[in-house]
Design a protein around this motif. Sequence first.
Motif, mmCIF file in Angstrom:
data_model
loop_
_atom_site.group_PDB
_atom_site.id
_atom_site.type_symbol
_atom_site.label_atom_id
_atom_site.label_comp_id
_atom_site.label_asym_id
_atom_site.label_seq_id
_atom_site.Cartn_x
_atom_site.Cartn_y
_atom_site.Cartn_z
ATOM 1 N N LEU A 60 -5.815 -9.442 6.243
ATOM 2 C CA LEU A 60 -5.295 -8.505 5.355
ATOM 3 C C LEU A 60 -6.398 -7.495 5.479
ATOM 4 C CD1 LEU A 60 -3.515 -7.078 3.124
ATOM 5 C CD2 LEU A 60 -4.856 -8.592 1.599
ATOM 6 N N GLU A 61 -5.985 -5.950 5.737
ATOM 7 C CA GLU A 61 -6.713 -4.917 5.885
ATOM 8 C C GLU A 61 -6.317 -3.981 4.903
ATOM 9 O OE1 GLU A 61 -8.449 -1.873 9.616
ATOM 10 O OE2 GLU A 61 -6.786 -3.530 9.885
ATOM 11 N N ASN A 62 -7.235 -3.597 4.252
ATOM 12 C CA ASN A 62 -6.981 -2.373 3.138
ATOM 13 C C ASN A 62 -7.993 -1.127 3.188
ATOM 14 O OD1 ASN A 62 -5.815 -0.788 1.042
ATOM 15 N ND2 ASN A 62 -6.845 -2.008 -0.496
ATOM 16 N N THR A 63 -7.464 0.186 3.842
ATOM 17 C CA THR A 63 -8.013 1.275 3.916
ATOM 18 C C THR A 63 -7.689 2.459 2.788
ATOM 19 O OG1 THR A 63 -7.042 2.278 5.494
ATOM 20 C CG2 THR A 63 -8.765 0.995 6.139
ATOM 21 N N THR A 64 -6.823 1.894 1.791
ATOM 22 C CA THR A 64 -6.385 2.752 0.796
ATOM 23 C C THR A 64 -7.253 2.790 -0.521
ATOM 24 O OG1 THR A 64 -5.118 1.268 -0.494
ATOM 25 C CG2 THR A 64 -3.978 2.128 1.457
ATOM 26 N N SER A 65 -7.311 3.689 -1.350
ATOM 27 C CA SER A 65 -7.873 3.675 -2.706
ATOM 28 C C SER A 65 -7.207 2.654 -3.602
ATOM 29 C CB SER A 65 -7.934 5.134 -3.037
ATOM 30 O OG SER A 65 -6.456 5.661 -3.494
ATOM 31 N N LYS A 66 -6.403 2.038 -3.316
ATOM 32 C CA LYS A 66 -5.771 1.080 -3.973
ATOM 33 C C LYS A 66 -6.170 -0.210 -4.030
ATOM 34 C CE LYS A 66 -2.855 4.562 -4.284
ATOM 35 N NZ LYS A 66 -3.393 5.598 -4.949
ATOM 36 N N PRO A 67 -6.611 -0.939 -5.111
ATOM 37 C CA PRO A 67 -6.686 -2.669 -5.239
ATOM 38 C C PRO A 67 -5.296 -3.018 -4.990
ATOM 39 C CG PRO A 67 -7.001 -1.497 -7.514
ATOM 40 C CD PRO A 67 -6.754 -0.496 -6.444
ATOM 41 N N VAL B 70 -6.920 -8.008 -2.826
ATOM 42 C CA VAL B 70 -8.134 -7.032 -2.252
ATOM 43 C C VAL B 70 -8.438 -5.850 -3.056
ATOM 44 C CG1 VAL B 70 -7.859 -7.855 0.268
ATOM 45 C CG2 VAL B 70 -6.553 -5.819 -0.832
ATOM 46 N N PRO B 71 -9.783 -5.651 -3.192
ATOM 47 C CA PRO B 71 -10.096 -4.330 -3.819
ATOM 48 C C PRO B 71 -9.747 -3.153 -2.887
ATOM 49 C CG PRO B 71 -12.077 -5.361 -2.975
ATOM 50 C CD PRO B 71 -10.901 -6.111 -2.646
ATOM 51 N N ALA B 72 -9.970 -2.019 -3.854
ATOM 52 C CA ALA B 72 -9.815 -0.673 -2.859
ATOM 53 C C ALA B 72 -10.777 -0.582 -1.771
ATOM 54 C CB ALA B 72 -10.069 0.685 -3.929
ATOM 55 N N GLN B 73 -10.562 0.250 -0.860
ATOM 56 C CA GLN B 73 -11.335 0.402 0.130
ATOM 57 C C GLN B 73 -12.751 0.989 -0.329
ATOM 58 O OE1 GLN B 73 -12.719 3.523 1.769
ATOM 59 N NE2 GLN B 73 -11.603 4.722 0.421
ATOM 60 N N PRO C 149 -14.109 -5.371 3.637
ATOM 61 C CA PRO C 149 -13.915 -6.179 4.950
ATOM 62 C C PRO C 149 -12.561 -6.732 5.207
ATOM 63 C CG PRO C 149 -15.180 -7.371 3.501
ATOM 64 C CD PRO C 149 -14.988 -6.080 2.800
ATOM 65 N N VAL C 150 -12.237 -6.905 6.375
ATOM 66 C CA VAL C 150 -10.901 -7.320 6.795
ATOM 67 C C VAL C 150 -10.704 -8.870 6.173
ATOM 68 C CG1 VAL C 150 -9.343 -8.087 8.331
ATOM 69 C CG2 VAL C 150 -10.343 -5.951 8.682
#
Length: 182
Positions: free
Chosen positions: A87-94, A116-119, A122-123
């Motif tokens: 899971l990879e998150n680069t958004t401003s959203k948790p 996952v928290p907002a960006q 880490p992946v």
Amino acid sequence: MKRLLCMALVLPLLYLSSCTEEIDTDQWDQLRVAPTLTASILYLESTETLINASPGNEFYAQTLGFEPFSEPYVAERLVEGSITYELENTTSKPLSITLEYLDADGNVLDTELFVVPAQPTPVLVREVNYGTTGKPLSILLNTTEIRVSALNLGDNSSVSPEPDPKVKFRTAAEFTINLKEG
């Protein structure tokens, strides 16, 4: 000349007798034929724009068919397996992503939850084993569908400073199947 003729006849006979061994037919019983098969199961990608445009907090929900072990030959020979989640998150959203493994009657056999928290984060990588070193194989064998839901745990207005903010969720599986009986 007689000596040469005699050697020409004797040498091939010696060669044939010295290079032959009795065939060991018991080797088949000792042979293990159990390949490990690798496959991608699920890929989910969503842009931050799509997440912001979704009413409420659920931005993805779908139930997918999953029956790789519906064939009795394969189901009876499954030795072990593992599923790797990334899971990879680069958004401003948790975010929260839930996978539920369902049987033919819609009963939940297993659940995997990812938060996952907002960006910048880490992946997140998680490997789940099935078989002797993990969860029961019956979960995989009885799964006919996977229900996926993704939730925005933040607001619908923030925007990431990243150039192309997205959430990417990938799953891959490895299964070992014993092709030889016994």
